[in-house]
Design a protein around this motif. Structure first.
Motif, PDB file in Angstrom:
ATOM      1  N   THR A 181      15.226 -45.054  -3.889  1.00 44.96           N
ATOM      2  CA  THR A 181      16.200 -44.925  -4.960  1.00 44.96           C
ATOM      3  C   THR A 181      15.479 -44.819  -6.300  1.00 44.96           C
ATOM      4  O   THR A 181      14.277 -45.041  -6.391  1.00 44.96           O
ATOM      5  CB  THR A 181      17.143 -46.140  -4.971  1.00 44.96           C
ATOM      6  N   ASP A 182      16.224 -44.505  -7.342  1.00 36.38           N
ATOM      7  CA  ASP A 182      15.643 -44.386  -8.688  1.00 36.38           C
ATOM      8  C   ASP A 182      16.743 -44.693  -9.695  1.00 36.38           C
ATOM      9  O   ASP A 182      17.396 -43.798 -10.218  1.00 36.38           O
ATOM     10  CB  ASP A 182      15.087 -42.979  -8.908  1.00 36.38           C
ATOM     11  N   GLU A 183      16.973 -45.983  -9.927  1.00 31.41           N
ATOM     12  CA  GLU A 183      18.034 -46.424 -10.829  1.00 31.41           C
ATOM     13  C   GLU A 183      17.460 -47.378 -11.873  1.00 31.41           C
ATOM     14  O   GLU A 183      16.601 -48.220 -11.557  1.00 31.41           O
ATOM     15  CB  GLU A 183      19.137 -47.146 -10.044  1.00 31.41           C
ATOM     16  N   ASP A 221      22.153 -49.784  -2.443  1.00 34.33           N
ATOM     17  CA  ASP A 221      20.868 -49.149  -2.120  1.00 34.33           C
ATOM     18  C   ASP A 221      20.819 -48.746  -0.650  1.00 34.33           C
ATOM     19  O   ASP A 221      20.387 -47.639  -0.308  1.00 34.33           O
ATOM     20  CB  ASP A 221      19.713 -50.105  -2.424  1.00 34.33           C
ATOM     21  N   VAL A 222      21.250 -49.659   0.207  1.00 33.41           N
ATOM     22  CA  VAL A 222      21.235 -49.378   1.650  1.00 33.41           C
ATOM     23  C   VAL A 222      22.112 -48.178   1.965  1.00 33.41           C
ATOM     24  O   VAL A 222      21.714 -47.257   2.695  1.00 33.41           O
ATOM     25  CB  VAL A 222      21.687 -50.617   2.447  1.00 33.41           C
ATOM     26  N   ASP A 223      23.324 -48.176   1.406  1.00 37.51           N
ATOM     27  CA  ASP A 223      24.238 -47.069   1.665  1.00 37.51           C
ATOM     28  C   ASP A 223      23.671 -45.753   1.140  1.00 37.51           C
ATOM     29  O   ASP A 223      23.784 -44.703   1.803  1.00 37.51           O
ATOM     30  CB  ASP A 223      25.588 -47.347   1.006  1.00 37.51           C
ATOM     31  N   GLN A 224      23.059 -45.783  -0.041  1.00 32.43           N
ATOM     32  CA  GLN A 224      22.503 -44.559  -0.609  1.00 32.43           C
ATOM     33  C   GLN A 224      21.359 -44.032   0.246  1.00 32.43           C
ATOM     34  O   GLN A 224      21.302 -42.828   0.540  1.00 32.43           O
ATOM     35  CB  GLN A 224      22.006 -44.807  -2.034  1.00 32.43           C
ATOM     36  N   ILE A 225      20.447 -44.908   0.635  1.00 31.13           N
ATOM     37  CA  ILE A 225      19.285 -44.467   1.413  1.00 31.13           C
ATOM     38  C   ILE A 225      19.711 -43.901   2.760  1.00 31.13           C
ATOM     39  O   ILE A 225      19.250 -42.833   3.193  1.00 31.13           O
ATOM     40  CB  ILE A 225      18.287 -45.626   1.583  1.00 31.13           C
ATOM     41  N   LEU A 226      20.606 -44.606   3.450  1.00 29.40           N
ATOM     42  CA  LEU A 226      21.071 -44.116   4.750  1.00 29.40           C
ATOM     43  C   LEU A 226      21.849 -42.814   4.583  1.00 29.40           C
ATOM     44  O   LEU A 226      21.722 -41.894   5.404  1.00 29.40           O
ATOM     45  CB  LEU A 226      21.941 -45.175   5.424  1.00 29.40           C
ATOM     46  N   GLY A 227      22.642 -42.718   3.511  1.00 22.34           N
ATOM     47  CA  GLY A 227      23.415 -41.498   3.281  1.00 22.34           C
ATOM     48  C   GLY A 227      22.530 -40.300   3.003  1.00 22.34           C
ATOM     49  O   GLY A 227      22.761 -39.206   3.542  1.00 22.34           O
ATOM     50  N   GLU A 228      21.507 -40.496   2.161  1.00 20.84           N
ATOM     51  CA  GLU A 228      20.610 -39.392   1.853  1.00 20.84           C
ATOM     52  C   GLU A 228      19.769 -39.006   3.054  1.00 20.84           C
ATOM     53  O   GLU A 228      19.531 -37.813   3.301  1.00 20.84           O
ATOM     54  CB  GLU A 228      19.736 -39.757   0.663  1.00 20.84           C
TER      55      GLU A 228
END
Length: 523
Positions: free
Chosen positions: A298-300, A315-322
Motif C-alpha cells: 500500500t502507499d497511504e 490494508d488487507v482488503d486492498q492488498i487482496l483486492g489488487e
C-alpha cells in the motif's frame, strides 16, 4: 521514539560494548540502525573513522525489515521518465548480486500480466521491459513478451480470464533483516562499536554544538553517555523527533507513507513473481519468498505514532483486492495469511499524494551541527552511505573531512560465497544420520553464506541444535544460539522475526516463543 525494555542481566559482550561506548570521543555517532544508519556506519569505518551506532530497538527493527524484499531497478520509474534513476538502481543491483552479497541477493524472474481493459497495452509493456533490461546491460537477459500459457507454467495461480499477454523481465530479492544484520556485522568487523535496544534520552552539547548523546540501555536500564565530534540522526520515521531534541522549534522535514504487506501460503510453488499494474503509475507485487508469497504494497499517508504502525482491515482488503486482478481467488483466501506487517516510507515534505512523492534522500543540518538523513531504499543503500560520507568529506564545517580516507568501491558482506557451494559443503560434511537435511542446508546457505559453516560447528558440538525450531520450517536452534551470541539478539522478536524466518512463516507459537525466551535468559 521506538524503545524496548528487556530487563534482565546483560551479557559480558554487551557490558564490554557499553564500556567501549563510554571510552573517549568517537569521530561519528550514528543514531539509528536501519538502512541508512548501518550503511553510513559501515562506510565511515572503511574511511578510517572511529564510529559508534545505537538504535532504540533492534537493528532494522522497524521500516528496514518491513520492505518488499526487493533489490530492483524500479520498472515503474520508467513510466515517469526517470531513466537515470533506473540505470543507477541497476548498477547497485548488479553490484549487490555479483560482488557484495551474492549469498543474500537472489535472482527472480518477474511477469507483468496485461489484461483486457488494463492500464497498459502489450506493446507498451513489451517495449518497457526491453528498455528495462537494456538499462541493466542485458545482464539478466532480454525483457520480452510471452504467451499466457508459458506464463501459467511459471505462475500456476495466474488468472487467465481476459489475459492478452505477459511481459517478462528479471530483478532480485533478498531477506532484508538478514542483509541488515550482515551489514552491521561488516561495520563491526571494520571497527564500529554498536548497541541495539539503546534509546537516546537526550543530546549532549558543548558550546552550543551537539557533541554526543545520553543513552539508556533497554536491557537493564543503565544510563550512560557517548561523546562524538559529529552526530548523525538516521532514525527514519523518528528523524524529526530527534531534530526537535536539538532544536524544539525545528520545522518538519519529512512526511510518512505506510506500506503494508501480507504473507500467504500458496497451494503450489511459483517459479516467478508478478508485477501487477494497478493504475497508470502504481503496481502491486506477488512475490515467492521464504516458501510463501509476499503480497503488497500500500502507499497511504501516515500521521500517527510510528511505533504503532500496523496493517489494518482496509490494508488487507486492498492488498487482496489488487492481487486478485492477477491471482486466483483460492490463493487469496484470508485463511491463507500467515503473517502481515507494515513499514513507513520516509518521504520529503511537501504537497501532493505520497504515491507521487519523489523517493529521494533528505539531508539537513541543525542549528547545533547535527546532521539528519532520511529516505532511501535497500537497492541503493550502499550508494546512499557513500553519498553521505562524500558530503562529510567535502564539508568544511564538518570536523572530520581531514581525517577521512577514500573508501573501496566494493567491499563484500561477511559470508560471501555461492549458496550452492555452501549447501553442498553442509550436506557433505557428515555421514548419515548426522548429515544435514538438504532443505535446511539450502536455507542456511542462502541466509548466511559461508557463515553457515559456523552454525554447522555448533550442531557438531551439540546435535540438539540441529533440530528445527518448528517442524514445519527450515530454521534450526543453532540459529537462535548464534543470534544470541553473535548477532545482538536480545528479544524473542529479534530471533524469530529478524534473525530467522519463523515468525513470517506463521510458526511463532507460544511454545516456540517460550523456548527462545528461556534460551536468551540462560545465556
Amino acid at each position: 521514539m521506538r524503545t524496548s525494555t528487556v530487563t534482565r542481566p546483560i551479557s559480558p559482550a554487551r557490558e564490554h560494548t557499553r564500556a567501549e561506548l563510554t571510552r573517549g570521543t568517537f569521530d561519528l555517532l550514528v543514531i539509528g540502525g536501519g538502512i541508512l544508519g548501518t550503511s553510513v556506519a559501515w562506510m565511515a569505518t572503511q574511511a578510517g573513522l572511529r564510529v559508534a551506532m545505537v538504535d532504540a530497538g533492534d537493528f532494522a527493527g522497524a521500516t528496514s525489515s518491513a520492505s518488499s524484499k526487493l533489490v530492483h531497478g524500479g520498472l515503474r520509474y520508467l513510466q515517469t521518465g526517470n531513466v537515470g534513476l533506473v540505470a543507477e538502481n541497476h548498477r547497485e543491483r548488479r553490484a549487490l548480486s555479483g560482488s557484495v552479497a551474492p549469498h543474500l541477493v537472489n535472482p527472480m524472474p518477474f511477469l507483468v500480466p496485461v489484461y483486457k481493459g488494463g492500464p497498459h497495452g502489450a506493446a507498451k509493456m513489451g517495449a518497457g521491459v526491453f528498455l528495462y533490461s537494456a538499462l541493466s546491460a542485458f545482464g539478466d537477459g532480454v525483457g520480452r513478451v510471452m504467451t499466457p500459457a508459458h506464463a501459467r507454467r511459471l505462475v500456476p495461480d495466474l488468472r487467465t480470464d481476459g489475459l492478452k499477454a505477459v511481459a517478462a523481465y528479471h530483478d532480485h530479492q533478498m531477506n532484508d533483516s538478514r542483509v541488515a544484520v550482515m551489514t552491521v556485522r561488516a561495520a563491526v568487523e571494520a571497527g564500529a562499536v554498536v548497541l541495539n535496544h539503546a534509546p537516546v534520552q537526550g543530546l549532549r552539547t558543548t558550546h552550543g554544538r551537539v557533541s554526543g548523546a545520553e543513552v539508556r540501555d533497554g536491557v537493564d536500564g543503565t544510563e550512560f553517555g557517548i561523546d562524538a565530534r559529529l552526530v548523525l540522526n538516521a532514525t527514519g520515521p523518528w528523524v524529526d523527533h530527534l531534530r526537535r531534541m536539538e532544536d524544539p522549534a525545528a520545522e518538519p522535514s519529512i512526511r510518512l507513507s505506510k506500506g503494508a504487506h501480507l504473507v500467504v501460503k500458496p497451494n503450489r510453488p511459483w517459479r516467478a513473481a508478478l508485477t501487477v499494474p494497478v493504475d497508470k503509475y502504481r503496481v502491486s507485487f506477488a512475490i515467492p519468498w521464504e516458501d510463501h508469497l509476499l503480497l503488497g504494497t500500500t502507499d497511504e499517508e501516515f500521521t500517527g505514532d510510528p511505533a504503532e504502525v500496523a496493517p489494518d482491515r482496509a490494508d488487507v482488503d486492498q492488498i487482496l483486492g489488487e492481487a486478485g486482478t492477477a491471482v486466483g481467488a483460492d490463493v487469496l483466501d484470508p485463511a491463507n495469511i500467515t503473517y502481515s506487517f507494515a513499514g513507513l516510507r520516509v518521504l520529503p515534505g511537501g504537497p501532493g499524494g505520497t504515491s507521487a512523492a519523489k523517493r529521494e534522500t533528505v539531508v539537513t543540518r541543525g542549528r547545533g551541527g547535527m546532521l539528519s538523513v532520511a529516505g532511501g531504499k535497500w537497492t541503493t543503500y550502499r550508494h546512499i552511505g557513500r553519498t553521505v560520507i562524500d558530503r562529510l568529506r567535502r564539508s568544511r564545517s564538518v570536523p572530520l573531512a581531514e581525517d577521512m580516507s577514500p573508501t573501496l568501491k566494493t567491499v563484500p558482506l561477511p559470508g560471501i560465497a555461492r549458496p550452492e557451494a555452501v549447501a553442498h559443503r553442509l550436506t557433505a560434511d557428515a555421514e548419515p544420520p548426522r548429515r544435514m537435511d538438504p532443505l535446511v542446508a539450502r536455507h542456511l546457505a542462502t541466509h548466511y553464506g559461508s557463515v553457515a559453516l559456523d552454525l554447522a560447528d555448533l550442531v557438531r558440538e551439540d546435535p540438539s541444535l540441529g533440530e528445527r525450531i518448528h517442524p514445519d520450517g527450515p530454521d534450526i536452534w543453532a540459529q537462535a544460539v548464534f543470534a544470541r551470541d553473535n548477532e545482538w539478539a536480545e528479544t524473542a522478536d529479534d530471533v524469530l522475526r529478524r534473525r530467522t524466518t519463523v515468525t513470517v512463516r506463521g510458526l511463532d507459537t507460544d511454545d516456540v516463543r517460550a523456548r527462545v525466551e528461556a534460551l536468551l535468559a540462560g545465556r
